[in-house]
Scaffold this motif. Sequence first.
Motif, PDB file in Angstrom:
ATOM      1  N   GLY A 145      37.600  44.399  31.433  1.00 42.33           N
ATOM      2  CA  GLY A 145      37.770  43.104  32.096  1.00 42.33           C
ATOM      3  C   GLY A 145      36.692  42.854  33.135  1.00 42.33           C
ATOM      4  N   SER A 146      36.715  41.654  33.700  1.00 43.91           N
ATOM      5  CA  SER A 146      35.708  41.314  34.700  1.00 43.91           C
ATOM      6  C   SER A 146      36.322  40.473  35.803  1.00 43.91           C
ATOM      7  N   ILE A 182      34.781  39.086  38.113  1.00 44.88           N
ATOM      8  CA  ILE A 182      33.911  37.944  38.394  1.00 44.88           C
ATOM      9  C   ILE A 182      34.340  36.739  37.549  1.00 44.88           C
ATOM     10  N   LEU A 183      34.834  37.035  36.360  1.00 42.53           N
ATOM     11  CA  LEU A 183      35.307  35.957  35.491  1.00 42.53           C
ATOM     12  C   LEU A 183      36.358  35.108  36.215  1.00 42.53           C
ATOM     13  N   LEU A 202      36.356  31.011  37.102  1.00 37.41           N
ATOM     14  CA  LEU A 202      37.425  30.075  36.756  1.00 37.41           C
ATOM     15  C   LEU A 202      38.034  29.473  38.012  1.00 37.41           C
TER      16      LEU A 202
END
Lengths: 197, 619
Positions: B274-275, B277-278, B282
């Motif tokens: 996972g990230s 930062i994602l 969003l």
Amino acid sequence: MSTDNTVDLKIVEEPKRPLAMHPKKFGMWLFMASVMMLFMALTSAYIVRQAEGNWVYFELPSLFYTTSVIIILSSISMQWSYNAAKKDNTSYSKIMLLITSLLGFGFLIGQFFGWKQLVTGNIYLVGNPSGSFLYIITGLHGLHIVSAIVFLLIMLNAVYTGKVDSKNMTKMEMCTTYWHFLGGLWLYLFIFLLLYR
Amino acid sequence: MAHDTHTHDEGHGHEHHGNFWTTYIFSEDHKVIAKQFLITGMAWALLGGILSVIFRLQLGFPDANLSWLKPILGGWLTAEGKIDPEFYLALVTMHGTIMVFFVLTAGLSGTFSNFLIPLQVGARDMASGFMNMLSYWFFFISSCFMFTSLFISTGPAAGGWVIYPPLSALPQAISGSGLGMTLWLISMALFIVSSLLGSINYITTVINLRTVGMSFSKLPLTIWAFFLTAIIGILSFPVLFAAALLLIFDRSFGTSFYLSDIYIGGEALPNQGGSPILFQHLFWFLGHPEVYIVLLPALGITSEIIATNSRKPIFGYKAMVGSILFIAILSFVVWAHHMFVTGMNPFLGSIFTLLTLIIAVPSAVKIFNYVTTIWRGNLRFTPGMLFSLGLVSFFLTGGITGIFLGNSAVDIQLHDTYFVVAHFHLVMGSASFFGMLAGIYHWFPKMFGRMMNEKLGSIHFWITFIGVYMVFFPMHYIGIAGFPRRYYTWTNFETFSGFADLNFVVSVAAIVTLGAQFIFLFNFFYSMFRGRIASANPWQSNTLEWTTPRNPGHGNWPGEIPTVYRWPYDYSKPGAKEDFIPQNIPFSETPESNLPHENELIKLEGVEGNAIVVEEKKH
Ligand code: HEM
Ligand SMILES: [Cu+2]
């Protein structure tokens, strides 16, 4: 005051509403805009996440090709039903609406078995984000299809009780628009997933 | 004509003979719903303010013994009478969430978009009264969830109002990320539904239910602002929904959208790939537009109040509309300025710097136009006007620091310090809050048929205005010195001990400012029942809401909806008998002040009038 005079001058000052649309229909479009943004967000997140690497490649279930055809067919039958209702051809409209609902159910069942195919291909909801995205995106689309099927059933009831005819097309039109929209949305998602695996 | 008949007869005169429940509780009347939003928003504002004072106590009086707060805070105080560090984080989180979403989004847009859109565009009610009612009740249920989370044993969400994972995703990380975070997410999901229902209604009403003659170029700036705010909301809230949805799956179903390589207590979590930062991408894709969702309605309200109380046409109407539009568009392409320190490509950082700094241009246009409207005006310092001027001041001082922060190189030093806190509290928090107060003072007579006390209003303004600057101005210095935000205590760091005095001043000012709000609350509720009776148009204003009776009933106008002939800013027009000409006065009645091209329009008026009569006969 002569009528042509009115027409004449209206061209100059136009006191009428420039964008005269039925408020409910218009609200429907706004709703679809926000649904679109939801999926845009998810697909953008997908691209951003994919660009960071550690991404497990997956095969799309072969059933998704079938369901894509189903949803296109259902859009055609929906449009037929709409056209028939507009011409006050209620019995034909009924049949087509029924077929649309059945195709809608068929689509959902197809999607569900598509998930089963994914599981056999060792792609799970929990695991690498590529698979999780796949389930979330298709699942969320499926939920919207459920809502549209409910709408279809309501319309079916309305057609059976004679509440839809050429003069009462607002709801029918909204239902048709929504159904086409979700069909188009699926095609977008499907092609997107095909291109960015 | 078919559609016209349809849109018009909704609520055409059918008086509501409802009982208590349908009139005050489950009402579909936009004015009642607006008041419901207002009262709920005020309750939240009070709570949010109290929370902030509690954590200011910790920062301003680090050695104080707070055990006298035991009856309220109970187990959140340590044995020595200190605030529990995790509770401190929960306070900050709840304060931010409440103020940004519940007060300045729902309380502000919910109140004024609901109240003013139908009244100012000339409609009987919203496009869908039922959806409008649902919008409030979703907000109410959402409020209940958030409120409940304050009382659970693990405490409310504590990951900051931006709920960055992994902190917010892992209950092991902080106790607030347990049930509290779940309630936060449920509450926000409901909130988003409420906001979307509201926005769809606002946009539909503005586009489809305007009265005859109310072209877009004649819309009051308030309506322009509410309209574009609603559009931003429709486009950005679904993105927050997506972010929250993925977070819910990470928290409850074991996915790894935002989680990877995490060790807690030496043990590795199973989540891989996972990230975090994602999530930030969003979140801020909503988050930045959200700050404008909060600010634009306040700016719209200010435009209206400043023009009315300067007795001058607003300067540069088209430029005002253009700059709101430009801000709305730009607000979607600057989100990464909140993420300069996430290790993004420096080139990308430069692009976002550029885009961010461009926002300063339309913002400056707006300030310029406010000042030129006031310039040599016939100023009336009503409380509404004072608060509007306060807004302009905060928008300027807070906006300037935005230009510093917008530079990626400078932001690396300033990010997550009190400098950012100072920036956004002035430009967003205080400015929008002042916009909301200005709106309440200004439209109170139309809402409740009585006047608020002007003297108390002025006292309230001056204490709050000075108080806000005393609270937030010192924070710039603290921030430049590197003091990080959201730290429970700084006394452990020798470098920062020098700021004890400043922090003390800030806390005292915060307490005084909160205290001043009780003057307002008293004024509000007292005037509601005992205030001076208001006339139908107490501010001699031009917009349509002032053509309604003192207490407009369901359907707003007892007779015909007025027709609109002119823009809303004909104040002090040369030659005119009075210094204002309402929008519903035809040019044929004001030959003394018409401009040549307006005389041309007179010919059309008669025709329009007749056309309407013909229409009326038809149905
Ligand atoms: C001249 C225009 C503006 C510029 C260039 C600007 C720039 C920035 C930048 C770069 C940050 C990030 C700072 C950091 O976290 O390191 C920031 C934070 C923030 N800005 Fe602005 N800003 C402007 C106007 C506004 C306006 C008008 C609002 C609200 C109405 C606003 C609300 C906020 C908020 C709420 C934050 C902090 C969010 C958080 O981290 O909790 N800004 N601003
Ligand atoms: Cu921003």
